[in-house]
Design a protein around this motif. Structure first.
Motif, PDB file in Angstrom:
ATOM      1  N   ALA A   1      -9.960  23.921 -12.870  1.00 50.19           N
ATOM      2  CA  ALA A   1      -9.511  23.485 -14.192  1.00 50.19           C
ATOM      3  C   ALA A   1      -8.147  22.813 -14.108  1.00 50.19           C
ATOM      4  N   ARG A   2      -7.229  23.412 -13.355  1.00 48.88           N
ATOM      5  CA  ARG A   2      -5.888  22.843 -13.242  1.00 48.88           C
ATOM      6  C   ARG A   2      -5.910  21.531 -12.465  1.00 48.88           C
ATOM      7  N   ALA A   3      -6.706  21.455 -11.409  1.00 54.29           N
ATOM      8  CA  ALA A   3      -6.785  20.226 -10.628  1.00 54.29           C
ATOM      9  C   ALA A   3      -7.332  19.088 -11.472  1.00 54.29           C
ATOM     10  N   GLN A   4      -8.324  19.388 -12.319  1.00 61.35           N
ATOM     11  CA  GLN A   4      -8.892  18.353 -13.171  1.00 61.35           C
ATOM     12  C   GLN A   4      -7.834  17.784 -14.116  1.00 61.35           C
ATOM     13  N   MET A   5      -7.064  18.666 -14.737  1.00 59.43           N
ATOM     14  CA  MET A   5      -6.012  18.216 -15.653  1.00 59.43           C
ATOM     15  C   MET A   5      -4.856  17.566 -14.905  1.00 59.43           C
ATOM     16  N   ASP A   6      -4.493  18.108 -13.750  1.00 53.43           N
ATOM     17  CA  ASP A   6      -3.368  17.567 -12.990  1.00 53.43           C
ATOM     18  C   ASP A   6      -3.613  16.122 -12.565  1.00 53.43           C
ATOM     19  N   VAL A   7      -4.824  15.812 -12.137  1.00 55.38           N
ATOM     20  CA  VAL A   7      -5.120  14.452 -11.675  1.00 55.38           C
ATOM     21  C   VAL A   7      -5.346  13.516 -12.857  1.00 55.38           C
ATOM     22  N   ASN A   8      -6.290  13.864 -13.721  1.00 51.67           N
ATOM     23  CA  ASN A   8      -6.725  12.926 -14.755  1.00 51.67           C
ATOM     24  C   ASN A   8      -5.704  12.732 -15.869  1.00 51.67           C
ATOM     25  N   TYR A   9      -5.009  13.802 -16.243  1.00 56.28           N
ATOM     26  CA  TYR A   9      -4.051  13.674 -17.343  1.00 56.28           C
ATOM     27  C   TYR A   9      -2.609  13.593 -16.846  1.00 56.28           C
ATOM     28  N   PHE A  10      -2.153  14.640 -16.134  1.00 52.90           N
ATOM     29  CA  PHE A  10      -0.756  14.634 -15.726  1.00 52.90           C
ATOM     30  C   PHE A  10      -0.450  13.510 -14.746  1.00 52.90           C
ATOM     31  N   GLY A  11      -1.387  13.174 -13.871  1.00 57.27           N
ATOM     32  CA  GLY A  11      -1.158  12.058 -12.951  1.00 57.27           C
ATOM     33  C   GLY A  11      -0.870  10.770 -13.701  1.00 57.27           C
ATOM     34  N   ALA A  12      -1.674  10.503 -14.736  1.00 55.35           N
ATOM     35  CA  ALA A  12      -1.446   9.308 -15.552  1.00 55.35           C
ATOM     36  C   ALA A  12      -0.154   9.413 -16.343  1.00 55.35           C
ATOM     37  N   LEU A  13       0.165  10.608 -16.813  1.00 53.90           N
ATOM     38  CA  LEU A  13       1.402  10.804 -17.565  1.00 53.90           C
ATOM     39  C   LEU A  13       2.619  10.535 -16.696  1.00 53.90           C
ATOM     40  N   TRP A  14       2.626  11.079 -15.465  1.00 52.39           N
ATOM     41  CA  TRP A  14       3.786  10.882 -14.591  1.00 52.39           C
ATOM     42  C   TRP A  14       3.984   9.398 -14.266  1.00 52.39           C
ATOM     43  N   THR A  15       2.897   8.693 -13.989  1.00 53.36           N
ATOM     44  CA  THR A  15       3.020   7.275 -13.646  1.00 53.36           C
ATOM     45  C   THR A  15       3.480   6.468 -14.853  1.00 53.36           C
TER      46      THR A  15
ATOM     47  N   PRO B   1       0.835  -1.199   0.000  1.00 49.65           N
ATOM     48  CA  PRO B   1       0.000   0.000   0.000  1.00 49.65           C
ATOM     49  C   PRO B   1       0.870   1.249   0.000  1.00 49.65           C
ATOM     50  N   LEU B   2       0.515   2.199  -0.853  1.00 46.32           N
ATOM     51  CA  LEU B   2       1.316   3.418  -0.990  1.00 46.32           C
ATOM     52  C   LEU B   2       0.419   4.639  -0.921  1.00 46.32           C
ATOM     53  N   GLU B   3       0.797   5.596  -0.084  1.00 46.61           N
ATOM     54  CA  GLU B   3       0.081   6.872  -0.045  1.00 46.61           C
ATOM     55  C   GLU B   3       0.648   7.759  -1.147  1.00 46.61           C
ATOM     56  N   LEU B   4      -0.216   8.249  -2.011  1.00 54.79           N
ATOM     57  CA  LEU B   4       0.287   8.982  -3.165  1.00 54.79           C
ATOM     58  C   LEU B   4      -0.739   9.972  -3.685  1.00 54.79           C
ATOM     59  N   ASP B   5      -0.280  11.172  -3.963  1.00 55.23           N
ATOM     60  CA  ASP B   5      -1.028  12.159  -4.722  1.00 55.23           C
ATOM     61  C   ASP B   5      -0.408  12.164  -6.111  1.00 55.23           C
ATOM     62  N   VAL B   6      -1.132  11.669  -7.109  1.00 57.03           N
ATOM     63  CA  VAL B   6      -0.545  11.485  -8.438  1.00 57.03           C
ATOM     64  C   VAL B   6      -0.165  12.800  -9.103  1.00 57.03           C
ATOM     65  N   ARG B   7      -0.596  13.922  -8.548  1.00 55.23           N
ATOM     66  CA  ARG B   7      -0.211  15.208  -9.118  1.00 55.23           C
ATOM     67  C   ARG B   7       1.261  15.537  -8.867  1.00 55.23           C
TER      68      ARG B   7
ATOM     69  N   ASN C   1      -3.653   3.055 -14.649  1.00 58.82           N
ATOM     70  CA  ASN C   1      -3.869   4.440 -14.239  1.00 58.82           C
ATOM     71  C   ASN C   1      -5.361   4.679 -14.077  1.00 58.82           C
ATOM     72  N   ASN C   2      -5.823   4.580 -12.842  1.00 54.86           N
ATOM     73  CA  ASN C   2      -7.247   4.663 -12.553  1.00 54.86           C
ATOM     74  C   ASN C   2      -7.628   5.914 -11.759  1.00 54.86           C
ATOM     75  N   ALA C   3      -6.688   6.552 -11.086  1.00 53.08           N
ATOM     76  CA  ALA C   3      -7.015   7.705 -10.250  1.00 53.08           C
ATOM     77  C   ALA C   3      -7.624   8.823 -11.090  1.00 53.08           C
ATOM     78  N   GLY C   4      -8.679   9.423 -10.574  1.00 50.33           N
ATOM     79  CA  GLY C   4      -9.290  10.531 -11.302  1.00 50.33           C
ATOM     80  C   GLY C   4     -10.559  11.017 -10.646  1.00 50.33           C
ATOM     81  N   HIS C   5     -11.041  12.182 -11.098  1.00 52.96           N
ATOM     82  CA  HIS C   5     -12.334  12.686 -10.668  1.00 52.96           C
ATOM     83  C   HIS C   5     -13.000  13.394 -11.844  1.00 52.96           C
ATOM     84  N   MET C   6     -14.244  13.761 -11.675  1.00 54.00           N
ATOM     85  CA  MET C   6     -15.039  14.317 -12.769  1.00 54.00           C
ATOM     86  C   MET C   6     -15.621  15.660 -12.346  1.00 54.00           C
ATOM     87  N   LEU C   7     -15.081  16.735 -12.889  1.00 44.31           N
ATOM     88  CA  LEU C   7     -15.592  18.075 -12.599  1.00 44.31           C
ATOM     89  C   LEU C   7     -16.852  18.309 -13.423  1.00 44.31           C
TER      90      LEU C   7
END
Length: 281
Positions: free
Chosen positions: A105-119, A57-63, A87-93
């Protein structure tokens, strides 16, 4: 639950609820090893108690790109490598484009797109070295079509779609597969747990169109627990698809969307020709 022919190591983000929680349980019940992330590590404690050393188990903020790299390194150190990334982490604004604040707007992109990109970027060196691996990006039917009052959410999924399609062509030579999973409609609590913009009366019609449109499509909610078998059907095949819809009704929606696009482009083809000019003259 189907069994994998050989044990694999998975890295799964957003594992504390919804489809992620279902998949985490199914992966471990199958006998595989799993490194799973959540913003609150305590939410993963029950799995740690049941599955012991096979579960990390890992505590992680994908942003946080640096934290993502650290989490991947921890998983590789614990298990010797990552075979499957989900890459499943995400939310829906929910809200009109003009209604969203800059932070939303930035949080939506940071989690759903950049989070998946970084991983994705973090697991690639190890997968390339082993010349094998499978990256699964959880997008949505909303990665293929777009509805009013979900514009910023759709933007993140369309970005993930485009990046992943290019990525698939780039990494195929290294024995790595990429699949975009497109869930259609499942009662996972995503909508109720996701943020909403402050409603502007100027866009009441947009929300009404979204909700009435969802009812008019006739889409039937699927069983979230059944998605685990679908996930394994994708990861167990030696030649997985680039895209796979999860749930029924989505194919018809995509057919309608693409037929409309082609019809419009054909209707306005005279403008394309006008823009082309006559370079031969």
């Amino acid at each position: 639950m189907s069994k994998a022919t050989t044990s694999r190591t998975w890295f799964l983000t957003g594992a504390s609820r919804g489809l992620g929680a279902i998949w985490a349980e199914a992966i471990l019940a199958r006998g595989d090893q799993l490194a799973a992330t959540a913003r609150d590590r305590a939410a993963l404690a029950p799995l740690a108690e049941r599955y012991g050393a096979r579960f990390l188990p890992l505590e992680l903020d994908v942003r946080d790109a640096a934290a993502v790299r650290d989490a991947v390194r921890s998983a590789e150190a614990a298990f010797g490598g990552i075979d499957v990334l989900v890459n499943n982490a995400g939310h829906m604004l929910v809200g009109a484009v003009e209604e969203a604040t800059e932070d939303q707007a930035r949080a939506q992109m940071d989690v759903n797109y950049f989070g998946a990109l970084w991983t994705t970027r973090a697991v690639l060196p190890g997968m390339r070295e082993r010349r094998s691996g499978h990256i699964l990006q959880v997008t949505s039917l909303g990665g293929l079509v777009a509805y009013p009052a979900l514009g910023l959410y759709h933007a993140t999924k369309w970005a993930l779609e485009a990046m992943s399609q290019s990525l698939a062509a780039e990494v195929a030579a290294h024995g790595i597969h990429v699949t975009l999973i497109e869930p259609v409609m499942f009662p996972t609590g995503l909508a109720s747990s996701s943020p909403q913009t402050e409603a502007d009366p100027a866009y009441t019609h947009a929300r009404q169109s979204l909700y009435s449109g969802a009812q008019a499509t006739g889409l039937t909610p699927g069983d979230p627990t059944a998605t685990a078998e679908a996930l394994f059907a994708i990861t167990d095949t030696p030649e997985p698809p680039l895209r796979a819809l999860f749930g029924t009704g989505g194919l018809e929606a995509v057919r309608t969307e693409y037929a409309g696009r082609l019809a419009s482009l054909e209707q306005w083809d005279h403008v394309a020709r006008l823009a082309q000019g006559n370079p031969a003259s």
